[in-house]
Design a protein around this motif. Structure first.
Motif, mmCIF file in Angstrom:
data_model
loop_
_atom_site.group_PDB
_atom_site.id
_atom_site.type_symbol
_atom_site.label_atom_id
_atom_site.label_comp_id
_atom_site.label_asym_id
_atom_site.label_seq_id
_atom_site.Cartn_x
_atom_site.Cartn_y
_atom_site.Cartn_z
ATOM 1 N N PRO A 1 30.251 14.895 -8.370
ATOM 2 C CA PRO A 1 30.330 14.439 -6.865
ATOM 3 C C PRO A 1 29.484 15.556 -6.055
ATOM 4 O O PRO A 1 29.806 16.851 -6.544
ATOM 5 N N ASP A 2 28.766 15.234 -5.099
ATOM 6 C CA ASP A 2 27.812 16.104 -4.554
ATOM 7 C C ASP A 2 27.340 15.390 -3.475
ATOM 8 O O ASP A 2 26.646 14.401 -3.430
ATOM 9 N N ARG A 3 27.637 16.036 -2.270
ATOM 10 C CA ARG A 3 27.360 15.354 -0.872
ATOM 11 C C ARG A 3 25.856 15.088 -0.712
ATOM 12 O O ARG A 3 25.204 13.881 -0.354
ATOM 13 N N ALA A 4 24.885 16.219 -0.974
ATOM 14 C CA ALA A 4 23.433 16.082 -1.095
ATOM 15 C C ALA A 4 22.917 14.885 -1.796
ATOM 16 O O ALA A 4 22.226 14.244 -1.439
ATOM 17 N N ALA A 5 23.563 15.109 -3.120
ATOM 18 C CA ALA A 5 22.965 13.988 -3.970
ATOM 19 C C ALA A 5 23.323 12.507 -3.759
ATOM 20 O O ALA A 5 22.460 11.667 -3.722
ATOM 21 N N LYS A 6 24.459 12.423 -2.851
ATOM 22 C CA LYS A 6 24.946 11.253 -2.656
ATOM 23 C C LYS A 6 23.870 10.608 -1.570
ATOM 24 O O LYS A 6 23.324 9.426 -1.523
ATOM 25 N N ALA A 7 23.798 11.449 -0.638
ATOM 26 C CA ALA A 7 22.585 11.055 0.580
ATOM 27 C C ALA A 7 21.130 10.627 -0.127
ATOM 28 O O ALA A 7 20.480 9.581 0.309
ATOM 29 N N GLY A 8 20.822 11.476 -1.076
ATOM 30 C CA GLY A 8 19.520 11.308 -1.863
ATOM 31 C C GLY A 8 19.424 9.801 -2.487
ATOM 32 O O GLY A 8 18.637 9.149 -2.476
ATOM 33 N N ILE A 9 20.586 9.793 -3.061
ATOM 34 C CA ILE A 9 20.796 8.590 -3.797
ATOM 35 C C ILE A 9 20.833 7.388 -2.971
ATOM 36 O O ILE A 9 19.999 6.221 -3.391
ATOM 37 N N GLU A 10 21.316 7.183 -1.929
ATOM 38 C CA GLU A 10 21.308 6.410 -1.008
ATOM 39 C C GLU A 10 19.893 6.058 -0.549
ATOM 40 O O GLU A 10 19.574 4.759 -0.444
ATOM 41 N N ARG A 11 18.986 6.840 -0.366
ATOM 42 C CA ARG A 11 17.708 6.784 0.045
ATOM 43 C C ARG A 11 16.913 6.171 -1.169
ATOM 44 O O ARG A 11 16.151 4.978 -0.892
ATOM 45 N N CYS A 12 17.174 6.257 -2.356
ATOM 46 C CA CYS A 12 16.488 5.731 -3.494
ATOM 47 C C CYS A 12 16.706 4.022 -3.482
ATOM 48 O O CYS A 12 16.019 3.251 -3.954
ATOM 49 N N VAL A 13 18.213 3.998 -3.174
ATOM 50 C CA VAL A 13 18.559 2.478 -3.319
ATOM 51 C C VAL A 13 18.260 1.674 -2.188
ATOM 52 O O VAL A 13 17.770 0.488 -2.125
ATOM 53 N N TYR A 14 18.313 2.072 -0.873
ATOM 54 C CA TYR A 14 18.297 1.572 0.459
ATOM 55 C C TYR A 14 16.840 1.391 0.820
ATOM 56 O O TYR A 14 16.381 0.263 1.547
ATOM 57 N N GLU A 15 15.887 2.317 0.659
ATOM 58 C CA GLU A 15 14.349 2.101 1.319
ATOM 59 C C GLU A 15 13.901 1.232 0.373
ATOM 60 O O GLU A 15 13.049 0.450 1.499
ATOM 61 N N PRO A 16 13.986 0.941 -0.795
ATOM 62 C CA PRO A 16 13.102 -0.107 -1.056
ATOM 63 C C PRO A 16 13.662 -1.524 -1.026
ATOM 64 O O PRO A 16 12.744 -2.697 -1.164
ATOM 65 N N LEU A 17 14.758 -1.541 -0.317
ATOM 66 C CA LEU A 17 15.333 -2.682 0.048
ATOM 67 C C LEU A 17 14.596 -3.086 1.442
ATOM 68 O O LEU A 17 14.448 -4.578 1.821
ATOM 69 N N ALA A 18 14.175 -2.288 2.271
ATOM 70 C CA ALA A 18 13.830 -2.748 3.818
ATOM 71 C C ALA A 18 12.646 -3.757 3.614
ATOM 72 O O ALA A 18 12.464 -4.553 4.358
ATOM 73 N N ALA A 19 11.527 -3.277 2.800
ATOM 74 C CA ALA A 19 10.284 -3.906 2.587
ATOM 75 C C ALA A 19 10.632 -5.443 2.202
ATOM 76 O O ALA A 19 9.719 -6.378 2.428
ATOM 77 N N ARG A 20 11.804 -5.477 1.552
ATOM 78 C CA ARG A 20 12.048 -6.784 0.942
ATOM 79 C C ARG A 20 13.180 -7.799 1.633
ATOM 80 O O ARG A 20 13.581 -8.688 1.339
ATOM 81 N N SER A 21 13.377 -7.097 2.812
ATOM 82 C CA SER A 21 14.422 -7.707 3.800
ATOM 83 C C SER A 21 15.802 -8.070 3.208
ATOM 84 O O SER A 21 16.252 -9.152 3.250
ATOM 85 N N GLY A 22 16.046 -7.138 2.364
ATOM 86 C CA GLY A 22 17.459 -7.282 1.700
ATOM 87 C C GLY A 22 18.568 -6.736 2.492
ATOM 88 O O GLY A 22 18.371 -6.567 3.787
ATOM 89 N N SER A 23 19.869 -6.819 2.015
ATOM 90 C CA SER A 23 20.620 -6.444 2.965
ATOM 91 C C SER A 23 21.606 -5.243 2.195
ATOM 92 O O SER A 23 21.818 -5.310 1.019
#
Ligand code: ZN
Length: 457
Positions: free
Chosen positions: A387-409
């Protein structure tokens, strides 16, 4: 707020304060003590109405609590907030076997609803792992998904009518019992999936279906992602609408749940990249099984399926589902960061490859798992590690950013709560968010209902 006002409405057993509140946990994902100012437990719609009217007048924030099984911190009442639990409103009022409806109070656990329907040879098709604890009212407020959405839709599709109480105490009786009702706005939809931010759901008219009499289950392996999507089309078309689950597991997930210390054994070999749990339900056990095997045989012959195991007993079926439902495996490595995204199936392979590559490069200490309800375009991605707050934020970016271009949810079925609120603009346009704020202001002008959840406070 003066708690005596609330005590006068709900009586002594209807109000929990002080140390008794701390004995309760925050939620399923956070078992630390609840820090709410108080938990109020009304026993009727009338009491809910009076409680909300008092809180509205006092500007007192109210956090609705169901079975606390949500995954997005939508019901975590904190200091200064009052938890509103409908746990005393757990009556099944009636079952109508001809119109195929059930009328219930919102605090009934989901499993009780399922069991009551079954007594009458009927099915309430919404189902997910937390069925024993989740309140049916909470599942409606969050429009829960689950494992049979491909056949029966989300919770929204199983709600015919409801009664809700607005922030100022106004009761909205919308207990419609018909499948069709186009008499102006379908107001119940305001309260389904809005996570208690627009009103409190107090009673429901649920839609029941006929109970299937046969179940066919198989676990198969595919060599390529394009085979997985072709298999979905093939099974759905050839089974004529009886396909009820199409759950996909990527290789790392399958390997982990079929390798010790996990208890499950592997129905098919571990060397394949994709695994699919397929289920169909019907009305004639013998003929349905024969048809299911025939259709699966065609898929093997045409090369879509590399290996297959068909369940020949209830025990084998349960064992296959236990592999898919084994979420405990993620906790071995620490607190998992879990995602619930959706995107078009045609975008999925490249999206997953991109996310897994990014995670491997940027967060190599985290185990990566992908699985989900592929038939619904819904994937669960889990990164498990320290568990690590900074890691969580970084992992979220890895998962969510590639969603935007694909109009995902950013949320397919879990909702927004507090957890995903910062990412909501990735999935909703400014105009949509503006309309949501206008609805919120119209229905809850003092902003007392679940403030800061879903939309910013
Ligand atoms: Zn799910």
């Amino acid at each position: 707020m003066d708690l005596q006002t609330l005590a006068a409405i709900v009586g002594p057993e209807g109000l929990i304060t002080g140390a008794d509140v701390r004995k309760r946990i925050v939620s399923w994902v956070d078992p630390s003590p609840c820090l709410a100012l108080a938990i109020v437990r009304p026993a009727s719609t009338e009491q809910v109405s009076k409680v909300l009217a008092a809180c509205h007048a006092a500007g007192q924030p109210v956090v609705p609590m169901g079975g606390l099984t949500g995954l997005v911190r939508g019901c975590t009442a904190g200091p200064g907030e009052i938890g509103l639990s409908l746990e005393r409103m757990h009556r099944i009022e009636s079952v109508d076997t001809v119109n195929r409806t059930m009328t219930v109070e919102a605090g009934v656990p989901l499993q009780k609803v399922q069991e009551e329907a079954e007594k009458h040879g009927l099915l309430y098709p919404v189902d997910f792992g937390a069925r024993g604890s989740a309140h049916v009212g909470g599942s409606v407020a969050t429009n829960a998904g689950g494992n049979s959405v491909i056949r029966y839709g989300m919770t929204r599709d199983s709600v015919l009518g409801l009664e809700a109480v607005l922030a100022d105490g106004t009761v909205i009786p919308a207990m419609n019992r018909m499948i069709k009702n186009n008499a102006a706005y379908d107001l119940k939809q305001l309260f389904i999936g809005s996570e208690g931010t627009l009103g409190i759901v107090t009673r429901l008219v649920l839609r029941l279906r006929e109970m299937p009499r046969s179940t066919q289950t198989a676990l198969v392996a595919c060599a390529r992602f394009q085979d997985v999507t072709a298999l979905l089309k093939h099974m759905d078309a050839a089974l004529g609408g009886t396909l009820s689950a199409f759950e996909v597991m990527w290789s790392e997930f399958y390997r982990t749940v079929t390798t010790p210390p996990a208890k499950g054994s592997a129905p098919v070999g571990q060397e394949h990249p994709y695994y699919v749990l397929i289920e169909a339900t019907g009305a004639d056990a013998e003929r349905d099984q024969a048809r299911f095997e025939e259709v699966l045989g065609e898929a093997i012959e045409s090369g879509l399926v590399a290996d297959a195991a068909i369940a020949s007993s209830v025990a084998q079926r349960d064992a296959m589902w236990e592999l898919r439902d084994n979420v405990e495996v993620f906790f071995r490595f620490g607190m998992p960061v879990a995602f619930d995204v959706s995107l078009p199936i045609t975008e999925m392979e490249r999206y997953v490859d991109e996310v897994l590559e990014r995670l491997a490069k940027e967060w190599p200490a985290y185990q990566r798992y992908v699985f989900g309800h592929l038939g619904d375009g819904n994937l669960h991605i889990v990164a498990a590690g320290p568990p690590d707050r900074a890691a969580k934020a970084g992992i979220e970016r890895c998962v969510y950013e590639p969603l935007a271009a694909r109009s995902g949810s950013v949320s397919a079925e879990h909702g927004i709560g507090l957890e995903k609120q910062p990412w909501l603009p990735l999935s909703r346009s400014p105009a949509e968010l503006e309309l949501m704020k206008r609805l919120k202001a119209a229905l809850d002008p003092h902003g007392i209902l679940n403030p800061g959840r879903v939309l910013p406070a």
